[in-house]
Design an enzyme around this catalytic site. Structure first.
Site, PDB file in Angstrom:
ATOM      1  N   ARG A  32       0.839  -1.189   0.000  1.00 36.92           N
ATOM      2  CA  ARG A  32       0.000   0.000   0.000  1.00 36.92           C
ATOM      3  C   ARG A  32       0.877   1.242   0.000  1.00 36.92           C
ATOM      4  NH1 ARG A  32      -4.689   1.300   4.332  1.00 36.92           N
ATOM      5  NH2 ARG A  32      -4.822  -0.944   4.317  1.00 36.92           N
ATOM      6  N   THR A  46      -0.770   7.565  -1.191  1.00 36.16           N
ATOM      7  CA  THR A  46      -2.085   7.476  -1.858  1.00 36.16           C
ATOM      8  C   THR A  46      -2.986   6.401  -1.235  1.00 36.16           C
ATOM      9  OG1 THR A  46      -1.311   5.788  -3.392  1.00 36.16           O
ATOM     10  CG2 THR A  46      -0.978   8.083  -4.059  1.00 36.16           C
ATOM     11  N   ASP A  68      -3.128 -10.555  12.523  1.00 32.32           N
ATOM     12  CA  ASP A  68      -2.434 -10.427  11.238  1.00 32.32           C
ATOM     13  C   ASP A  68      -2.110 -11.829  10.733  1.00 32.32           C
ATOM     14  OD1 ASP A  68      -0.341  -8.187   9.708  1.00 32.32           O
ATOM     15  OD2 ASP A  68      -0.047 -10.345   9.445  1.00 32.32           O
ATOM     16  N   ASP A 106       1.589 -12.662  10.073  1.00 34.39           N
ATOM     17  CA  ASP A 106       2.345 -12.842  11.313  1.00 34.39           C
ATOM     18  C   ASP A 106       1.990 -14.161  11.992  1.00 34.39           C
ATOM     19  OD1 ASP A 106       3.693 -10.478  11.054  1.00 34.39           O
ATOM     20  OD2 ASP A 106       2.376  -9.332  12.387  1.00 34.39           O
TER      21      ASP A 106
HETATM   22  N1  URA Z   1      -4.957  -8.496   7.236  1.00 33.53           N
HETATM   23  C1  URA Z   1      -4.774  -9.355   8.262  1.00 33.53           C
HETATM   24  O1  URA Z   1      -3.851 -10.151   8.252  1.00 33.53           O
HETATM   25  N2  URA Z   1      -5.624  -9.308   9.307  1.00 33.53           N
HETATM   26  C2  URA Z   1      -6.661  -8.466   9.356  1.00 33.53           C
HETATM   27  O2  URA Z   1      -7.426  -8.486  10.337  1.00 33.53           O
HETATM   28  C3  URA Z   1      -6.843  -7.582   8.282  1.00 33.53           C
HETATM   29  C4  URA Z   1      -5.976  -7.621   7.233  1.00 33.53           C
END
Ligand code: URA
Length: 210
Positions: free
Chosen positions: A105, A109, A201, A204
């Site tokens: 990202r 922008t 995430d 992760d």
């Molecule tokens: N990406 C992720 O890994 N977890 C989220 O909750 C949102 C986007």
């Protein structure tokens, strides 16, 4: 291909999703369970794969039987978390081709920018299953689907583990022709772009980073 959202809510999927959501689930188990969920999801997502008739010989006689024609499928993983559900799908369709797309990202922008793309040269002749575990804002998935269409893809499905209502709206708004398959639709996207209640995430959790 007609779009729409399908929530795959088999009890096995719901049980395994609970394990993924639990923050105490360790990395190795998270990876293994995500693989199992992906295999189960692939089974449903590929339910309408076309088959052709071939003549074979059983030990007793010849017969006409069904098989899936070659050169049919390509799974495209949105890096990096998409790779976490790729393997489970390949367990079911080991001869599928695989593509990768990397997007980040742009901080100014906030738009997705492509940094990596590798697709089979005949991707336009294949059904593409685009995978990313979390459909959060929907921007990356929508950008990836647009890029695949530019590359000639005409038949595509999108598969995630969890979706936010906001992500579904953004993705289906941009690609009403691409069906979406998810194991659950969660409550909302928070102000940091995380799906709530979610699983954190996904990258992760797969790779033990953070
Ligand atoms: N990406 C992720 O890994 N977890 C989220 O909750 C949102 C986007």
């Amino acid at each position: 291909m007609t779009g729409g959202v399908t929530v795959l809510d088999h009890p096995l999927l719901r049980h395994k999703l609970t394990l993924l959501r639990d923050k105490y689930t360790p990395t190795a188990q998270f990876r293994q369970v995500a693989r199992e969920i992906s295999t189960l999801m692939a089974y449903e997502v590929l339910r309408d794969l076309p088959v052709e008739m071939v003549e074979i010989e059983t030990p007793l006689e010849t017969m006409r039987a069904e098989r899936i024609p070659g050169k049919k499928l390509c799974i495209v993983s949105i890096l990096r978390a998409g790779n976490g559900i790729l393997e489970g799908m390949l367990d079911l369709v080991p001869s599928a081709r695989v593509g990768h797309i990397g997007l980040y990202r742009d901080p100014a922008t906030l738009q997705p920018v492509e940094y990596y793309l590798k697709l089979p040269s005949d991707v336009g002749e294949r059904l593409v299953v685009l995978v990313d575990p979390m459909l959060a804002t929907g921007h990356s998935a929508a950008a990836a689907a647009s890029r695949l269409k530019q590359a000639g893809v005409t038949a595509m499905k999108f598969v995630c583990l969890l979706a936010a209502p906001e992500g579904i709206a953004a993705f289906t708004g941009a690609h009403p022709d691409v069906p979406v398959f998810t194991a659950a639709v969660d409550r909302e996207l928070d102000s940091h772009g995380y799906i709530r209640p979610g699983l954190g995430d996904a990258g992760d959790r797969f790779y033990g980073t953070r």
